[in-house]
Design a protein around this motif. Sequence first.
Motif, PDB file in Angstrom:
ATOM      1  N   PRO A   1      -3.695   5.546  -9.158  1.00 24.01           N
ATOM      2  CA  PRO A   1      -4.631   5.170 -10.235  1.00 24.01           C
ATOM      3  C   PRO A   1      -4.708   3.656 -10.422  1.00 24.01           C
ATOM      4  CG  PRO A   1      -2.588   6.030 -11.159  1.00 24.01           C
ATOM      5  CD  PRO A   1      -2.525   6.272  -9.682  1.00 24.01           C
ATOM      6  N   TRP A   2      -3.603   2.960 -10.136  1.00 29.46           N
ATOM      7  CA  TRP A   2      -3.587   1.499 -10.292  1.00 29.46           C
ATOM      8  C   TRP A   2      -4.545   0.840  -9.303  1.00 29.46           C
ATOM      9  CZ3 TRP A   2      -0.942   0.957 -14.615  1.00 29.46           C
ATOM     10  CH2 TRP A   2       0.060   1.900 -14.906  1.00 29.46           C
ATOM     11  N   TYR A   3      -4.619   1.375  -8.115  1.00 25.93           N
ATOM     12  CA  TYR A   3      -5.556   0.858  -7.112  1.00 25.93           C
ATOM     13  C   TYR A   3      -7.002   1.093  -7.574  1.00 25.93           C
ATOM     14  CZ  TYR A   3      -7.282  -0.113  -2.336  1.00 25.93           C
ATOM     15  OH  TYR A   3      -7.919  -0.647  -1.229  1.00 25.93           O
ATOM     16  N   LYS A   4      -7.270   2.279  -8.099  1.00 27.83           N
ATOM     17  CA  LYS A   4      -8.595   2.573  -8.627  1.00 27.83           C
ATOM     18  C   LYS A   4      -8.939   1.637  -9.783  1.00 27.83           C
ATOM     19  CE  LYS A   4     -12.302   4.856  -9.997  1.00 27.83           C
ATOM     20  NZ  LYS A   4     -13.596   4.760  -9.287  1.00 27.83           N
ATOM     21  N   TRP A   5      -8.020   1.478 -10.727  1.00 28.29           N
ATOM     22  CA  TRP A   5      -8.287   0.644 -11.899  1.00 28.29           C
ATOM     23  C   TRP A   5      -8.449  -0.838 -11.526  1.00 28.29           C
ATOM     24  CZ3 TRP A   5      -3.765   3.482 -14.719  1.00 28.29           C
ATOM     25  CH2 TRP A   5      -4.237   4.711 -15.208  1.00 28.29           C
ATOM     26  N   SER A   6      -7.867  -1.253 -10.403  1.00 31.22           N
ATOM     27  CA  SER A   6      -7.989  -2.648  -9.964  1.00 31.22           C
ATOM     28  C   SER A   6      -9.345  -2.944  -9.330  1.00 31.22           C
ATOM     29  CB  SER A   6      -6.885  -2.975  -8.949  1.00 31.22           C
ATOM     30  OG  SER A   6      -7.167  -2.375  -7.685  1.00 31.22           O
ATOM     31  N   GLY A   7     -10.132  -1.909  -9.060  1.00 28.30           N
ATOM     32  CA  GLY A   7     -11.398  -2.095  -8.370  1.00 28.30           C
ATOM     33  C   GLY A   7     -11.280  -2.021  -6.858  1.00 28.30           C
ATOM     34  N   ARG A   8     -10.071  -1.744  -6.367  1.00 30.68           N
ATOM     35  CA  ARG A   8      -9.822  -1.611  -4.923  1.00 30.68           C
ATOM     36  C   ARG A   8     -10.313  -2.832  -4.138  1.00 30.68           C
ATOM     37  NH1 ARG A   8     -11.488   4.282  -5.490  1.00 30.68           N
ATOM     38  NH2 ARG A   8      -9.547   5.474  -5.370  1.00 30.68           N
ATOM     39  N   LYS A   9     -10.110  -4.005  -4.691  1.00 32.61           N
ATOM     40  CA  LYS A   9     -10.569  -5.231  -4.025  1.00 32.61           C
ATOM     41  C   LYS A   9      -9.529  -5.813  -3.078  1.00 32.61           C
ATOM     42  CE  LYS A   9     -13.549  -6.402  -7.950  1.00 32.61           C
ATOM     43  NZ  LYS A   9     -13.804  -7.355  -9.067  1.00 32.61           N
ATOM     44  N   ASN A  10      -8.250  -5.481  -3.295  1.00 33.89           N
ATOM     45  CA  ASN A  10      -7.179  -6.073  -2.486  1.00 33.89           C
ATOM     46  C   ASN A  10      -6.179  -4.987  -2.110  1.00 33.89           C
ATOM     47  OD1 ASN A  10      -5.230  -7.588  -1.267  1.00 33.89           O
ATOM     48  ND2 ASN A  10      -4.614  -8.711  -3.113  1.00 33.89           N
ATOM     49  N   PRO A  11      -6.358  -4.320  -0.968  1.00 30.70           N
ATOM     50  CA  PRO A  11      -5.449  -3.235  -0.582  1.00 30.70           C
ATOM     51  C   PRO A  11      -3.992  -3.670  -0.520  1.00 30.70           C
ATOM     52  CG  PRO A  11      -7.318  -3.362   0.924  1.00 30.70           C
ATOM     53  CD  PRO A  11      -7.411  -4.545   0.027  1.00 30.70           C
ATOM     54  N   GLN A  12      -3.747  -4.933  -0.125  1.00 34.06           N
ATOM     55  CA  GLN A  12      -2.372  -5.417   0.014  1.00 34.06           C
ATOM     56  C   GLN A  12      -1.641  -5.516  -1.328  1.00 34.06           C
ATOM     57  OE1 GLN A  12      -5.019  -6.753   1.580  1.00 34.06           O
ATOM     58  NE2 GLN A  12      -4.531  -6.256   3.709  1.00 34.06           N
ATOM     59  N   ASN A  13      -2.372  -5.387  -2.428  1.00 35.96           N
ATOM     60  CA  ASN A  13      -1.745  -5.450  -3.743  1.00 35.96           C
ATOM     61  C   ASN A  13      -1.421  -4.064  -4.292  1.00 35.96           C
ATOM     62  OD1 ASN A  13      -0.739  -7.073  -5.917  1.00 35.96           O
ATOM     63  ND2 ASN A  13      -2.540  -6.539  -7.134  1.00 35.96           N
ATOM     64  N   ASN A  14      -1.662  -3.036  -3.490  1.00 33.39           N
ATOM     65  CA  ASN A  14      -1.298  -1.660  -3.868  1.00 33.39           C
ATOM     66  C   ASN A  14      -0.745  -0.971  -2.637  1.00 33.39           C
ATOM     67  OD1 ASN A  14      -3.959  -2.328  -5.672  1.00 33.39           O
ATOM     68  ND2 ASN A  14      -2.463  -1.129  -6.838  1.00 33.39           N
ATOM     69  N   VAL A  15       0.553  -1.182  -2.422  1.00 36.41           N
ATOM     70  CA  VAL A  15       1.214  -0.652  -1.234  1.00 36.41           C
ATOM     71  C   VAL A  15       2.318   0.311  -1.659  1.00 36.41           C
ATOM     72  CG1 VAL A  15       0.652  -2.624   0.207  1.00 36.41           C
ATOM     73  CG2 VAL A  15       2.747  -2.664  -1.145  1.00 36.41           C
ATOM     74  N   CYS A  16       2.685   1.188  -0.751  1.00 38.48           N
ATOM     75  CA  CYS A  16       3.579   2.274  -1.169  1.00 38.48           C
ATOM     76  C   CYS A  16       4.206   2.943   0.044  1.00 38.48           C
ATOM     77  CB  CYS A  16       2.749   3.301  -1.953  1.00 38.48           C
ATOM     78  SG  CYS A  16       3.624   4.807  -2.373  1.00 38.48           S
ATOM     79  N   ILE A  17       5.456   3.391  -0.112  1.00 36.58           N
ATOM     80  CA  ILE A  17       6.074   4.338   0.817  1.00 36.58           C
ATOM     81  C   ILE A  17       6.285   5.630   0.031  1.00 36.58           C
ATOM     82  CG2 ILE A  17       8.053   4.915   2.231  1.00 36.58           C
ATOM     83  CD1 ILE A  17       6.498   2.694   3.488  1.00 36.58           C
ATOM     84  N   ASN A  18       5.512   6.634   0.363  1.00 36.76           N
ATOM     85  CA  ASN A  18       5.576   7.936  -0.312  1.00 36.76           C
ATOM     86  C   ASN A  18       6.505   8.863   0.464  1.00 36.76           C
ATOM     87  OD1 ASN A  18       3.436  10.778  -0.186  1.00 36.76           O
ATOM     88  ND2 ASN A  18       4.829  10.328  -1.862  1.00 36.76           N
ATOM     89  N   VAL A  19       7.481   9.441  -0.237  1.00 38.70           N
ATOM     90  CA  VAL A  19       8.430  10.380   0.370  1.00 38.70           C
ATOM     91  C   VAL A  19       8.410  11.667  -0.444  1.00 38.70           C
ATOM     92  CG1 VAL A  19      10.817  10.793   1.061  1.00 38.70           C
ATOM     93  CG2 VAL A  19       9.898   8.463   1.113  1.00 38.70           C
ATOM     94  N   ALA A  20       8.310  12.795   0.225  1.00 41.52           N
ATOM     95  CA  ALA A  20       8.386  14.093  -0.449  1.00 41.52           C
ATOM     96  C   ALA A  20       9.380  14.971   0.286  1.00 41.52           C
ATOM     97  CB  ALA A  20       7.017  14.762  -0.493  1.00 41.52           C
ATOM     98  N   THR A  21      10.344  15.517  -0.445  1.00 47.73           N
ATOM     99  CA  THR A  21      11.275  16.495   0.121  1.00 47.73           C
ATOM    100  C   THR A  21      11.046  17.812  -0.597  1.00 47.73           C
ATOM    101  OG1 THR A  21      13.055  15.924  -1.426  1.00 47.73           O
ATOM    102  CG2 THR A  21      12.963  14.698   0.642  1.00 47.73           C
ATOM    103  N   TYR A  22      11.316  18.919   0.103  1.00 48.61           N
ATOM    104  CA  TYR A  22      10.932  20.227  -0.393  1.00 48.61           C
ATOM    105  C   TYR A  22      12.141  21.130  -0.567  1.00 48.61           C
ATOM    106  CZ  TYR A  22       6.730  18.249   1.693  1.00 48.61           C
ATOM    107  OH  TYR A  22       5.716  17.396   2.048  1.00 48.61           O
ATOM    108  N   GLY A  23      11.938  22.213  -1.288  1.00 43.73           N
ATOM    109  CA  GLY A  23      13.016  23.157  -1.523  1.00 43.73           C
ATOM    110  C   GLY A  23      13.804  22.792  -2.766  1.00 43.73           C
ATOM    111  N   PRO A  24      14.936  23.461  -2.996  1.00 43.55           N
ATOM    112  CA  PRO A  24      15.756  23.186  -4.190  1.00 43.55           C
ATOM    113  C   PRO A  24      16.151  21.713  -4.264  1.00 43.55           C
ATOM    114  CG  PRO A  24      16.508  25.178  -3.082  1.00 43.55           C
ATOM    115  CD  PRO A  24      15.502  24.552  -2.167  1.00 43.55           C
TER     116      PRO A  24
END
Length: 280
Positions: free
Chosen positions: A11-34
């Motif tokens: 949402p922060w990238y959307k709210w920023s206007g998506r003008k600078n991709p380098q200012n919204n970077v991320c490593i997303n990790v998802a693990t599953y199960g218990p």
Amino acid sequence: MIGFIGSVFSPWYKWSGRKNPQNNVCINVATYGPGGRFTMTDRGTPALRQTASRLEVGPSSMRWIGDQLVIDIDEVSSPPLVSRVRGQIRVTPSAITGVELPLTPDGAHVWRPFAPKSRIEVDIDRPGWKWSGEGYFDANFGTRALEDDFSYWTWGRYPTANGATCFYDATRLDGSELAAGFAFEADGTAREIPLPPKAAMKRSLWAVKRETRSDAGYVPTQHQNMLDAPFYSRSAVRTKLDGVETVGVHEALDLTRFRHPLLKPMLAVRVPRRRNWVFG
């Protein structure tokens, strides 16, 4: 896990206007199960460092060492299970393909399946989170927001005796359809294949519509739930291709829902913003 430059679901990238991709970077990790965890911290420009063979986002990184993609993670998971997630993942492709699939006629969105068949080794500092098995490595590139061009898409990757089969189906905002299927061999050879029919599946927990490809008359089923959101579903799905049952990873993305402005404050709870970072 996913590395983002221009975090498309932030949402922060959307709210920023998506003008600078380098200012919204991320490593997303998802693990599953218990005890499964989900990390998706949106970080600012100071947290990004890049070379031709290395991507660093704050405390986590991806880098090529020989023929292995080595991923070091040091993240904090989102509510309700807030905790640190540390470890290393090694992805060893059997081969790198040359396939690039434009998802729109003007090439504003491109799918690049680098290594549809790989080996993966996971070592995360939590009991039971150390294993090895079949892996997969791809990327998507785009110059416009997904919701500006699509209303819905599904994707699936299913292991086969000699490699993997991938399907990409999407409905564009102008009403046109994308429908593509590729069979990949272990040596990286790829060929476009005749598409088996679409088959509807049971909707996700958030009632996201789901469908995939299967032999005629076969009803695909969810083998394991992985990730559910109001606009997105990821699951292990059992289907049948060329007379053989196979279980692969399936995604469904409802971009009409994602476009709704009330969704963004909900996402901000799961996607915290950390603007500043100093590399040691």
